[in-house]
Design an enzyme around this catalytic site. Structure first.
Site, PDB file in Angstrom:
ATOM      1  N   SER A 188       0.836  -1.201   0.000  1.00 14.29           N
ATOM      2  CA  SER A 188       0.000   0.000   0.000  1.00 14.29           C
ATOM      3  C   SER A 188       0.870   1.249   0.000  1.00 14.29           C
ATOM      4  CB  SER A 188      -0.913   0.022   1.230  1.00 14.29           C
ATOM      5  OG  SER A 188      -1.612   1.256   1.311  1.00 14.29           O
ATOM      6  N   TYR A 201      -2.585  -1.319   9.958  1.00  8.39           N
ATOM      7  CA  TYR A 201      -2.669  -1.650   8.533  1.00  8.39           C
ATOM      8  C   TYR A 201      -1.389  -1.248   7.804  1.00  8.39           C
ATOM      9  CZ  TYR A 201      -4.143  -1.460   3.659  1.00  8.39           C
ATOM     10  OH  TYR A 201      -4.218  -1.630   2.302  1.00  8.39           O
TER      11      TYR A 201
END
Length: 318
Positions: A188, A201
């Site tokens: 990400s 995350y």
């Protein structure tokens, strides 16, 4: 002494020019991936008969499965919802005439990999896309604000970290024996920096990035491409299906772009616009990004976007 000083600064200046000139050259290569990183029509199918895609029932994973099938590969699609997987499998099969194998699995659980390994052991797997992942909350929040933090920690680590490592363990030996293969691990863009309010995350995704880069160094001489792809905004369920724009890409557009960079090294952003976002994020001092004002502004922005989406009228097809 004067001549030495002149020599030193002249050499230093030349080194700086060469260094930044090389970086500029590398950057310009990313602007023209088809020219610098060309792929033959049979590139992916030459790696093996089958591609495996985790988290393939929707979003980015679904588009990778379609794209690889269109490249002439049979595909194994994996996710936890059988009804959705069966629908995707039918669409891929009817569209591309390739074989599709469905494996239903919940990657947040602990002991799921023995069955996966058994179902894959006789397949000639040339491409692995580790796409499955979970974000604890779309709306930013502090680490301790999670109502069931212990379960969240377990689920995020199982899904985002453990699954990628175990799938590589299952599939990489076959690629090493054949001395060819491609592994794409979806990380990400927000893991580019320490990212408050998404701390768990983002940390799980930086593991994906570093693990991928380490494996690339270990196995590149054996003909295996291993790459971390680090997107920013892609309009999927994870981000509440936000409206697409110049930086919020549709899954199909992102996957098409990212596959063009498959030979571009151990890490890419997958698209030109996300590469610029990554550069921009690195130019802003962390002291500014980590201020309470910025964090609260981020939270309010995402909450407003979610509220706008919830209040939008839903048009049902007849």
């Amino acid at each position: 002494m004067k001549s030495f000083t002149e020599w030193f600064f002249t050499t230093l200046g030349a080194a700086v020019v060469i260094y930044y000139g090389a970086k500029l050259l590398l950057f310009t290569r990313m602007l023209y991936p088809k020219r610098w990183f060309p792929l033959t029509k049979s590139f992916f199918s030459s790696m093996g008969e089958w591609a495996v895609v985790t988290g393939a029932s929707e979003g980015i994973g679904r588009q990778y499965a379609f794209a690889l099938a269109e490249q002439g590969m049979n595909v194994v699609i994996m996710s936890r919802t059988k009804m959705t997987l069966d629908k995707v499998a039918k669409e891929i099969s009817e569209t591309t005439r390739r074989l599709v194998k469905v494996i239903v699995v919940d990657f947040t659980k602990d002991d799921v990999f023995a069955d996966i390994e058994e179902q894959l052991k006789y397949l000639d797997i040339g491409v692995l896309v580790n796409n499955v992942g979970m974000m604890p909350s779309v709306v930013p929040r502090r680490f301790l604000e999670d109502e069931d933090l212990d379960q969240t920690i377990k689920r995020v680590i199982n899904c985002n970290v453990k699954t990628m490592v175990k799938m590589c363990k299952i599939i990489l030996p076959g690629m090493e024996n054949r001395r060819k293969g491609v592994i794409v691990n979806i990380a990400s863009g927000i893991a580019s920096i320490p990212f408050p309010m998404y701390s768990l995350y983002a940390a799980s995704k930086i593991f994906v990035e570093r693990f991928s880069q380490g494996l690339y160094a270990e196995y590149k001489d054996k003909g295996i491409i291993i790459q971390a792809v680090t997107p920013f905004g892609v309009s999927t369920r994870m981000v509440g299906y936000q409206q697409t724009n110049a930086t919020m890409l549709a899954p199909q557009d992102f996957v098409t772009s990212s596959l063009q960079y498959i030979r571009a090294g151990d890490k890419t952003y997958g698209s030109l616009c996300h590469m610029f976002l990554g550069w921009l994020l690195h130019t802003i001092p962390l002291k500014i990004l980590h201020t309470e004002f910025m964090l609260q502004g981020l939270k309010e922005y995402v909450e407003r976007k979610q509220a706008e989406k919830s209040s939008s009228p839903v048009v049902k097809e007849a």
